[in-house]
Motif scaffolding. Structure first.
Motif, PDB file in Angstrom:
ATOM      1  N   GLY A   3     -24.621  36.005  46.047  1.00  0.00           N
ATOM      2  CA  GLY A   3     -23.617  34.545  46.116  1.00  0.00           C
ATOM      3  C   GLY A   3     -23.570  33.974  45.103  1.00  0.00           C
ATOM      4  O   GLY A   3     -23.214  32.983  45.393  1.00  0.00           O
ATOM      5  N   PHE A   4     -23.935  34.042  43.944  1.00  0.00           N
ATOM      6  CA  PHE A   4     -23.174  33.215  42.493  1.00  0.00           C
ATOM      7  C   PHE A   4     -22.123  33.540  42.556  1.00  0.00           C
ATOM      8  O   PHE A   4     -21.744  32.834  41.819  1.00  0.00           O
ATOM      9  CB  PHE A   4     -24.046  33.602  41.398  1.00  0.00           C
ATOM     10  CG  PHE A   4     -25.301  33.461  41.319  1.00  0.00           C
ATOM     11  CD1 PHE A   4     -25.189  32.141  40.448  1.00  0.00           C
ATOM     12  CD2 PHE A   4     -26.674  33.968  42.387  1.00  0.00           C
ATOM     13  CE1 PHE A   4     -26.849  31.942  40.303  1.00  0.00           C
ATOM     14  CE2 PHE A   4     -27.874  33.467  41.898  1.00  0.00           C
ATOM     15  CZ  PHE A   4     -28.335  32.416  41.436  1.00  0.00           C
ATOM     16  N   ALA A   5     -21.515  34.980  42.550  1.00  0.00           N
ATOM     17  CA  ALA A   5     -20.094  34.398  42.744  1.00  0.00           C
ATOM     18  C   ALA A   5     -18.815  34.011  43.977  1.00  0.00           C
ATOM     19  O   ALA A   5     -18.161  34.348  43.359  1.00  0.00           O
ATOM     20  CB  ALA A   5     -19.714  36.326  42.451  1.00  0.00           C
ATOM     21  N   GLU A   6     -19.670  33.702  45.220  1.00  0.00           N
ATOM     22  CA  GLU A   6     -18.673  33.071  45.962  1.00  0.00           C
ATOM     23  C   GLU A   6     -19.161  31.480  45.489  1.00  0.00           C
ATOM     24  O   GLU A   6     -18.376  31.090  46.550  1.00  0.00           O
ATOM     25  CB  GLU A   6     -19.336  33.632  47.248  1.00  0.00           C
ATOM     26  CG  GLU A   6     -19.139  35.231  47.773  1.00  0.00           C
ATOM     27  CD  GLU A   6     -20.009  36.303  47.302  1.00  0.00           C
ATOM     28  OE1 GLU A   6     -21.170  35.579  47.015  1.00  0.00           O
ATOM     29  OE2 GLU A   6     -19.822  36.907  46.656  1.00  0.00           O
ATOM     30  N   LEU A 132     -32.427  39.411  38.545  1.00  0.00           N
ATOM     31  CA  LEU A 132     -32.554  38.650  37.794  1.00  0.00           C
ATOM     32  C   LEU A 132     -31.797  37.257  37.809  1.00  0.00           C
ATOM     33  O   LEU A 132     -30.908  36.785  36.800  1.00  0.00           O
ATOM     34  CB  LEU A 132     -32.441  39.244  35.976  1.00  0.00           C
ATOM     35  CG  LEU A 132     -33.161  40.401  36.119  1.00  0.00           C
ATOM     36  CD1 LEU A 132     -33.086  42.101  34.970  1.00  0.00           C
ATOM     37  CD2 LEU A 132     -35.002  40.706  37.020  1.00  0.00           C
ATOM     38  N   LEU A 133     -32.696  36.205  37.704  1.00  0.00           N
ATOM     39  CA  LEU A 133     -32.332  34.721  37.670  1.00  0.00           C
ATOM     40  C   LEU A 133     -32.838  34.321  36.055  1.00  0.00           C
ATOM     41  O   LEU A 133     -33.920  34.299  36.186  1.00  0.00           O
ATOM     42  CB  LEU A 133     -32.691  33.981  37.892  1.00  0.00           C
ATOM     43  CG  LEU A 133     -32.512  34.642  39.889  1.00  0.00           C
ATOM     44  CD1 LEU A 133     -32.369  33.500  41.163  1.00  0.00           C
ATOM     45  CD2 LEU A 133     -30.649  34.278  40.014  1.00  0.00           C
ATOM     46  N   ALA A 187     -33.567  35.884  48.051  1.00  0.00           N
ATOM     47  CA  ALA A 187     -33.468  35.052  47.844  1.00  0.00           C
ATOM     48  C   ALA A 187     -33.176  34.754  46.559  1.00  0.00           C
ATOM     49  O   ALA A 187     -33.071  33.275  46.521  1.00  0.00           O
ATOM     50  CB  ALA A 187     -35.156  35.377  46.963  1.00  0.00           C
ATOM     51  N   ALA A 188     -32.415  35.011  45.880  1.00  0.00           N
ATOM     52  CA  ALA A 188     -31.484  35.433  44.751  1.00  0.00           C
ATOM     53  C   ALA A 188     -29.917  34.061  45.431  1.00  0.00           C
ATOM     54  O   ALA A 188     -29.792  32.612  45.454  1.00  0.00           O
ATOM     55  CB  ALA A 188     -31.472  36.509  44.307  1.00  0.00           C
ATOM     56  N   ALA A 189     -29.713  34.130  46.629  1.00  0.00           N
ATOM     57  CA  ALA A 189     -28.950  33.944  47.519  1.00  0.00           C
ATOM     58  C   ALA A 189     -29.184  32.094  48.555  1.00  0.00           C
ATOM     59  O   ALA A 189     -28.996  31.761  47.518  1.00  0.00           O
ATOM     60  CB  ALA A 189     -28.317  34.638  48.745  1.00  0.00           C
ATOM     61  N   SER A 190     -30.365  32.560  48.212  1.00  0.00           N
ATOM     62  CA  SER A 190     -31.183  31.027  48.618  1.00  0.00           C
ATOM     63  C   SER A 190     -31.285  29.665  47.168  1.00  0.00           C
ATOM     64  O   SER A 190     -30.894  28.768  47.457  1.00  0.00           O
ATOM     65  CB  SER A 190     -32.099  30.773  49.266  1.00  0.00           C
ATOM     66  OG  SER A 190     -32.750  31.241  48.523  1.00  0.00           O
TER      67      SER A 190
END
Length: 353
Positions: A3-6, A132-133, A187-190
């Motif tokens: 989700g971060f690249a979008e 990894l966030l 979970a990272a996408a949310s």
């Protein structure tokens, strides 16, 4: 990319999100604890089994036997001459130890660990399915990631069994409350939908300002942990035998590591940012190489450099694309660094992340 690249404004570099169009703002949001970074250039290895902590303790630089669930640490794997081969952050969840590593080193580290299992009750697994966030504690990012398995970077304080070579009263790592959450991709996408995102450029600028070494940047085939002040967080000087320990003890007790890490404040008037690997000069003599470089939201262009122990402590020159860039040097590891050195009057620095 979970989700971060979008997200709007995402700029990718070599497959990872470098920034979202405003690197300086992203740094400030990170410092405030209100942004997260997808650490796409890092990965995680799971070490499971009843013997995992004593097994890791037997050949790494860190004392891991008594690592409690949720407790974070850092370890190095050295060659027989004490040179750094691998580095990893470690956090245990009570049944598995999770190693956070630079992606470029992951395959080699996993292969090396597999050769060391023998009859130990240990299993190894890489987890490309985990994200990894990275974030700083104390803000919205920490709230959003509450309940996640977290690695707390030990660089913020000198660890038990460690030793700091930097002779400063206010180390810039003070307040460097860096955390890494290990989460499932969903979970990272949310999280990407609920918290501001920052790119890797922002995270790297803050790491460099904190004088924090990294395997992917500061390590080469000659690296000793003393040269980058890595004894501070990744080496336990009082633990039992491990590969490379004799060199660690010898250099620490006698002092004078062959090279030393320095922080450079670069002249930004030419708007030229040197690349890692750029040579550093004292007069006409080449005395080292830049290892990490960034534009900091408060300090402007900054860098870390590995210098010869004999390099003078005054101002230096960094040469990049035919341009000579003036560099004010802050000594991190003194030329005579070691256990028996009398610490001089401490130099005060303003705290920063």
């Amino acid at each position: 990319m979970t989700g971060f690249a979008e997200l709007p404004g995402a700029v990718l570099d070599d497959g990872v999100v470098a920034h979202y169009g405003e690197p300086m703002r992203e740094q400030r949001r990170l410092v405030a604890g209100d942004a997260v970074v997808l650490l796409g250039d890092r990965t995680v290895i799971e070490v499971a089994g009843l013997d995992r902590l004593t097994w890791l303790d037997s050949f790494t630089s860190q004392a891991t036997t008594r690592l409690a669930p949720g407790e974070s640490s850092e370890l190095l794997i050295l060659d027989p001459q004490g040179h750094v081969e691998h580095a990893a952050g470690i956090v245990d969840d009570g049944s598995s130890a999770w190693l956070i590593v630079d992606a470029a080193d992951a395959d080699a580290l996993l292969s090396w660990l597999a050769r060391m299992v023998f009859r130990s009750r240990v299993t190894l697994e890489a987890h490309p399915d985990r994200a990894l966030l990275g974030f700083f504690a104390g803000g919205a990012a920490e709230t959003a990631l509450a309940g996640s398995l977290l690695w707390a970077d030990p660089w913020e304080h000198v660890q038990a069994g460690g030793h700091q070579y930097a002779h400063v009263a206010d180390h810039p790592a003070a307040g460097y409350a860096w955390r890494v959450a290990i989460v499932e991709a969903d979970a990272a996408a949310s999280v990407a939908e609920s918290v501001d995102a920052a790119g890797l450029l922002a995270a790297e600028a803050l790491r460099i300002a904190a004088w924090r070494p990294r395997w992917a940047a500061e390590v080469d085939e000659r690296s000793l942990p003393h040269e980058t002040d890595w004894i501070r967080s990744a080496v336990h000087l009082n633990k039992g035998c491990y590969r490379g320990q004799e060199t660690v003890a010898k250099v620490h007790n006698l002092g004078h590591p062959p090279r030393r890490l320095a922080s450079l404040q670069l002249d930004g008037s030419d708007d030229v940012l040197p690349a890692p690997g750029s040579p550093v000069f004292a007069g006409d003599a080449e005395v080292g190489r830049v290892t990490s470089v960034a534009r900091h939201h408060e300090d402007g262009p900054i860098a870390l450099a590995i210098l010869s122990r004999r390099a003078p402590e005054g101002n230096l020159i960094v040469r990049a694309d035919g341009v000579d860039i003036a560099a004010a040097q802050q000594v991190i590891v003194p030329a005579d660094a070691g256990a028996t050195v009398d610490v001089p009057k401490l130099t005060r620095l303003s705290r920063r992340r």
